[in-house]
Design a protein around this motif. Structure first.
Motif, PDB file in Angstrom:
ATOM      1  N   SER A   1       7.666  -5.402   5.368  1.00 30.12           N
ATOM      2  CA  SER A   1       7.901  -6.124   6.618  1.00 30.12           C
ATOM      3  C   SER A   1       6.773  -7.118   6.802  1.00 30.12           C
ATOM      4  O   SER A   1       5.816  -7.150   6.035  1.00 30.12           O
ATOM      5  CB  SER A   1       8.006  -5.168   7.804  1.00 30.12           C
ATOM      6  OG  SER A   1       6.753  -4.656   8.146  1.00 30.12           O
TER       7      SER A   1
ATOM      8  N   VAL B   1      10.891   1.984   7.262  1.00 27.87           N
ATOM      9  CA  VAL B   1       9.493   2.351   7.491  1.00 27.87           C
ATOM     10  C   VAL B   1       8.731   1.167   8.080  1.00 27.87           C
ATOM     11  O   VAL B   1       7.857   1.317   8.936  1.00 27.87           O
ATOM     12  CB  VAL B   1       8.847   2.813   6.163  1.00 27.87           C
ATOM     13  CG1 VAL B   1       7.359   3.107   6.337  1.00 27.87           C
ATOM     14  CG2 VAL B   1       9.580   4.031   5.595  1.00 27.87           C
TER      15      VAL B   1
ATOM     16  N   ASN C   1       7.299  -1.757  10.117  1.00 27.25           N
ATOM     17  CA  ASN C   1       7.253  -1.915  11.584  1.00 27.25           C
ATOM     18  C   ASN C   1       7.670  -3.298  12.061  1.00 27.25           C
ATOM     19  O   ASN C   1       7.466  -4.256  11.342  1.00 27.25           O
ATOM     20  CB  ASN C   1       5.832  -1.611  12.071  1.00 27.25           C
ATOM     21  CG  ASN C   1       5.622  -0.118  12.170  1.00 27.25           C
ATOM     22  OD1 ASN C   1       6.492   0.606  12.620  1.00 27.25           O
ATOM     23  ND2 ASN C   1       4.452   0.324  11.724  1.00 27.25           N
TER      24      ASN C   1
ATOM     25  N   ASP D   1      10.394  -7.293  -3.587  1.00 34.48           N
ATOM     26  CA  ASP D   1       9.272  -7.856  -2.831  1.00 34.48           C
ATOM     27  C   ASP D   1       9.430  -9.360  -2.844  1.00 34.48           C
ATOM     28  O   ASP D   1      10.346  -9.908  -3.479  1.00 34.48           O
ATOM     29  CB  ASP D   1       7.905  -7.395  -3.374  1.00 34.48           C
ATOM     30  CG  ASP D   1       6.834  -7.376  -2.267  1.00 34.48           C
ATOM     31  OD1 ASP D   1       6.642  -8.412  -1.600  1.00 34.48           O
ATOM     32  OD2 ASP D   1       6.192  -6.324  -2.073  1.00 34.48           O
TER      33      ASP D   1
ATOM     34  N   GLN E   1       0.820  -1.229   0.000  1.00 35.02           N
ATOM     35  CA  GLN E   1       0.000   0.000   0.000  1.00 35.02           C
ATOM     36  C   GLN E   1       0.846   1.268   0.000  1.00 35.02           C
ATOM     37  O   GLN E   1       0.577   2.202  -0.760  1.00 35.02           O
ATOM     38  CB  GLN E   1      -0.875   0.025   1.268  1.00 35.02           C
ATOM     39  CG  GLN E   1      -1.949  -1.028   1.319  1.00 35.02           C
ATOM     40  CD  GLN E   1      -2.951  -0.855   0.205  1.00 35.02           C
ATOM     41  OE1 GLN E   1      -3.309   0.279  -0.141  1.00 35.02           O
ATOM     42  NE2 GLN E   1      -3.379  -1.946  -0.365  1.00 35.02           N
ATOM     43  N   ILE E   2       1.826   1.319   0.884  1.00 33.29           N
ATOM     44  CA  ILE E   2       2.623   2.543   0.982  1.00 33.29           C
ATOM     45  C   ILE E   2       3.361   2.788  -0.324  1.00 33.29           C
ATOM     46  O   ILE E   2       3.395   3.913  -0.843  1.00 33.29           O
ATOM     47  CB  ILE E   2       3.608   2.468   2.177  1.00 33.29           C
ATOM     48  CG1 ILE E   2       2.822   2.489   3.496  1.00 33.29           C
ATOM     49  CG2 ILE E   2       4.618   3.608   2.140  1.00 33.29           C
ATOM     50  CD1 ILE E   2       3.666   2.320   4.749  1.00 33.29           C
TER      51      ILE E   2
ATOM     52  N   HIS F   1       8.357   4.517  17.133  1.00 29.97           N
ATOM     53  CA  HIS F   1       7.149   4.738  16.321  1.00 29.97           C
ATOM     54  C   HIS F   1       6.107   3.724  16.792  1.00 29.97           C
ATOM     55  O   HIS F   1       5.970   2.644  16.241  1.00 29.97           O
ATOM     56  CB  HIS F   1       7.423   4.579  14.829  1.00 29.97           C
ATOM     57  CG  HIS F   1       6.146   4.563  14.043  1.00 29.97           C
ATOM     58  ND1 HIS F   1       5.363   5.679  13.899  1.00 29.97           N
ATOM     59  CD2 HIS F   1       5.483   3.573  13.407  1.00 29.97           C
ATOM     60  CE1 HIS F   1       4.277   5.368  13.201  1.00 29.97           C
ATOM     61  NE2 HIS F   1       4.322   4.093  12.892  1.00 29.97           N
TER      62      HIS F   1
HETATM   63  P1  NAI Z   1       1.457  -3.871   2.910  1.00 28.61           P
HETATM   64  O1  NAI Z   1       1.157  -5.121   3.655  1.00 28.61           O
HETATM   65  O2  NAI Z   1       0.455  -3.284   1.995  1.00 28.61           O
HETATM   66  O3  NAI Z   1       2.796  -4.101   2.055  1.00 28.61           O
HETATM   67  C1  NAI Z   1       3.926  -4.729   2.574  1.00 28.61           C
HETATM   68  C2  NAI Z   1       4.678  -5.331   1.422  1.00 28.61           C
HETATM   69  O4  NAI Z   1       5.915  -5.823   1.917  1.00 28.61           O
HETATM   70  C3  NAI Z   1       3.953  -6.514   0.752  1.00 28.61           C
HETATM   71  O5  NAI Z   1       3.933  -6.336  -0.649  1.00 28.61           O
HETATM   72  C4  NAI Z   1       4.818  -7.706   1.167  1.00 28.61           C
HETATM   73  O6  NAI Z   1       4.811  -8.743   0.187  1.00 28.61           O
HETATM   74  C5  NAI Z   1       6.177  -7.061   1.290  1.00 28.61           C
HETATM   75  N1  NAI Z   1       7.145  -7.817   2.077  1.00 28.61           N
HETATM   76  C6  NAI Z   1       6.937  -8.592   3.160  1.00 28.61           C
HETATM   77  N2  NAI Z   1       8.071  -9.173   3.554  1.00 28.61           N
HETATM   78  C7  NAI Z   1       9.030  -8.768   2.697  1.00 28.61           C
HETATM   79  C8  NAI Z   1      10.407  -9.024   2.577  1.00 28.61           C
HETATM   80  N3  NAI Z   1      11.031  -9.867   3.405  1.00 28.61           N
HETATM   81  N4  NAI Z   1      11.094  -8.423   1.583  1.00 28.61           N
HETATM   82  C9  NAI Z   1      10.481  -7.596   0.725  1.00 28.61           C
HETATM   83  N5  NAI Z   1       9.176  -7.320   0.769  1.00 28.61           N
HETATM   84  C10 NAI Z   1       8.452  -7.894   1.758  1.00 28.61           C
HETATM   85  O7  NAI Z   1       1.904  -2.817   4.027  1.00 28.61           O
HETATM   86  P2  NAI Z   1       2.003  -1.220   3.919  1.00 28.61           P
HETATM   87  O8  NAI Z   1       0.690  -0.632   4.256  1.00 28.61           O
HETATM   88  O9  NAI Z   1       2.648  -0.850   2.647  1.00 28.61           O
HETATM   89  O10 NAI Z   1       2.969  -0.940   5.148  1.00 28.61           O
HETATM   90  C11 NAI Z   1       4.299  -1.404   5.124  1.00 28.61           C
HETATM   91  C12 NAI Z   1       4.917  -1.293   6.504  1.00 28.61           C
HETATM   92  O11 NAI Z   1       5.025   0.057   6.918  1.00 28.61           O
HETATM   93  C13 NAI Z   1       4.122  -2.004   7.604  1.00 28.61           C
HETATM   94  O12 NAI Z   1       5.044  -2.669   8.453  1.00 28.61           O
HETATM   95  C14 NAI Z   1       3.498  -0.860   8.373  1.00 28.61           C
HETATM   96  O13 NAI Z   1       3.230  -1.197   9.721  1.00 28.61           O
HETATM   97  C15 NAI Z   1       4.595   0.171   8.277  1.00 28.61           C
HETATM   98  N6  NAI Z   1       4.207   1.556   8.542  1.00 28.61           N
HETATM   99  C16 NAI Z   1       5.133   2.342   9.206  1.00 28.61           C
HETATM  100  C17 NAI Z   1       4.874   3.654   9.475  1.00 28.61           C
HETATM  101  C18 NAI Z   1       5.892   4.492  10.196  1.00 28.61           C
HETATM  102  O14 NAI Z   1       5.550   5.636  10.537  1.00 28.61           O
HETATM  103  N7  NAI Z   1       7.115   4.046  10.470  1.00 28.61           N
HETATM  104  C19 NAI Z   1       3.602   4.276   9.074  1.00 28.61           C
HETATM  105  C20 NAI Z   1       2.719   3.405   8.366  1.00 28.61           C
HETATM  106  C21 NAI Z   1       3.025   2.081   8.119  1.00 28.61           C
END
Ligand code: NAI
Length: 326
Positions: free
Chosen positions: A89, A129, A131, A42, A15-16, A187
């Motif tokens: 993550s 980014v 978590n 990914d 998503q991000i 965070h």
């Molecule tokens: P999402 O679930 O939509 O996307 C995560 C992507 O990471 C998926 O495509 C998944 O296949 C991939 N992924 C998983 N393990 C992987 C690996 N070992 N190597 C490469 N890719 C891998 O999640 P979204 O919404 O994009 O969020 C991503 C992360 O950012 C989450 O952990 C979320 O909690 C975190 N986050 C952090 C924030 C901050 O302020 N630090 C703010 C908002 C979200």
């Protein structure tokens, strides 16, 4: 034309990244005159989805985007990278304990730290980014011994931006006029949005707003709960604002913050009573491609209490992943 900058991004199908990649390709990180190459990582099962995103990137005909690499191999993704966004993550699944989540992610960031160590440019700028971002970044740095620890950071800028908007609205000032806001720590809901030094037009925000109860009982918890409020309202977690914060973080690190404080998760040197080695949100000033920690602040009792809470949480996280820190 300048040599293209290579920007590695993990979690590219998520998503991000669906917001982030388009803004990087548009020039929002390096600027309007700097060509870029995206190096997208990914998981194997997400490769088709990443290729779909790449088709959309192509359909934008971004003049600055000269190439896009798609891979499930971290070493390929980080090869000669100038900057890297670690967004991917492992999300928490149903019934998963916090400790299991920490160690599942620790394993990912251990592997990716080794790949970063092997493949990236030594002056690459890294922001985590995904978590739990602070602890993931700490593991990444620990597993990249030949890569400068100073160049591994974690994102707390979304919390900083959230606090800026709430404070500006309450004080009746422009967001851009606020300086010296700090967001400390993890965070997570323990992060501490600290207005003690914050000013607008030479006046302390605490004096303009003059409502300590609002600060303690509304601002701080609202910023901490904002992510949950967005999930409740939108039915999905914050993505565009998280991408925007990641862009702000990297943009300011590269181009400077014009003397202003911004909050970044950085390796603690032990200043301000923060245990050495924790990856901890602190105020910094960015200049000439690097950041300088704001130091020499003294804390009152309320600040000390808030700091202790987020320090304790990060120490617990460090304890849970101790085996992977080497
Ligand atoms: P999402 O679930 O939509 O996307 C995560 C992507 O990471 C998926 O495509 C998944 O296949 C991939 N992924 C998983 N393990 C992987 C690996 N070992 N190597 C490469 N890719 C891998 O999640 P979204 O919404 O994009 O969020 C991503 C992360 O950012 C989450 O952990 C979320 O909690 C975190 N986050 C952090 C924030 C901050 O302020 N630090 C703010 C908002 C979200």
């Amino acid at each position: 034309t300048p040599t293209p900058k290579r920007i590695a991004v993990t979690g590219a199908a998520g998503q991000i990244c669906y917001a982030l990649l388009f803004r990087i390709a548009k020039g929002d990180v390096y600027g309007p005159d700097q060509p870029v190459i995206l190096q997208l990582l990914d998981l194997p099962q997400a490769q088709a989805a990443v290729r779909g995103v790449v088709m959309e990137l192509e359909d934008c005909a971004f003049p600055l985007l000269v190439d896009t690499i798609v891979t499930d191999d971290p070493t390929v993704a980080f090869r000669d990278a100038d900057a890297a966004f670690f967004v991917g993550s492992r999300p928490r699944s149903k019934g998963m304990e916090r400790r299991d989540l920490l160690s599942a992610n620790a394993e990912i960031f251990r592997v990716q730290g080794r790949a970063l160590n092997e493949a990236a440019k030594r002056d690459a700028k890294v922001v985590v980014v995904g978590n739990p971002a602070n602890t993931n970044a700490m593991i990444l740095a620990a597993n990249a011994p030949d890569f400068p620890t100073e160049n591994v950071t974690s994102m707390i800028r979304l919390d900083h931006n959230r606090a800026l908007t709430q404070l500006a609205a309450r004080a009746g000032v422009a967001v851009g006029d606020i300086d010296r806001l700090a967001v400390w720590g993890n965070h997570s809901p323990t992060m501490f949005a600290d207005w003690t030094e914050a000013v607008s037009g030479g006046r302390l925000l605490s004096e303009i707003i003059d409502d300590e109860t609002w600060y303690r009982e509304t601002l701080i918890p609202d910023v901490a709960r904002r992510g949950t409020a967005i999930i409740e309202a939108r039915g999905a977690s914050s993505a565009a604002s998280a991408a925007n914060a990641a862009i702000d973080h990297m943009h300011d690190w590269i181009h400077g913050s014009d003397g202003k404080w911004v909050s970044m998760g950085v390796h603690s040197t032990g200043a301000h009573g923060i245990p050495e080695g924790l990856m901890f949100g602190v105020p910094v000033v960015c200049k000439d491609g690097s950041y300088e920690r704001v130091e020499g602040l003294s804390f009152n009792e309320f600040q000390n209490g808030m700091m202790a809470r987020t320090i304790a949480e990060l120490e617990e996280e460090r304890e849970a992943v101790a085996a992977l820190l080497g």
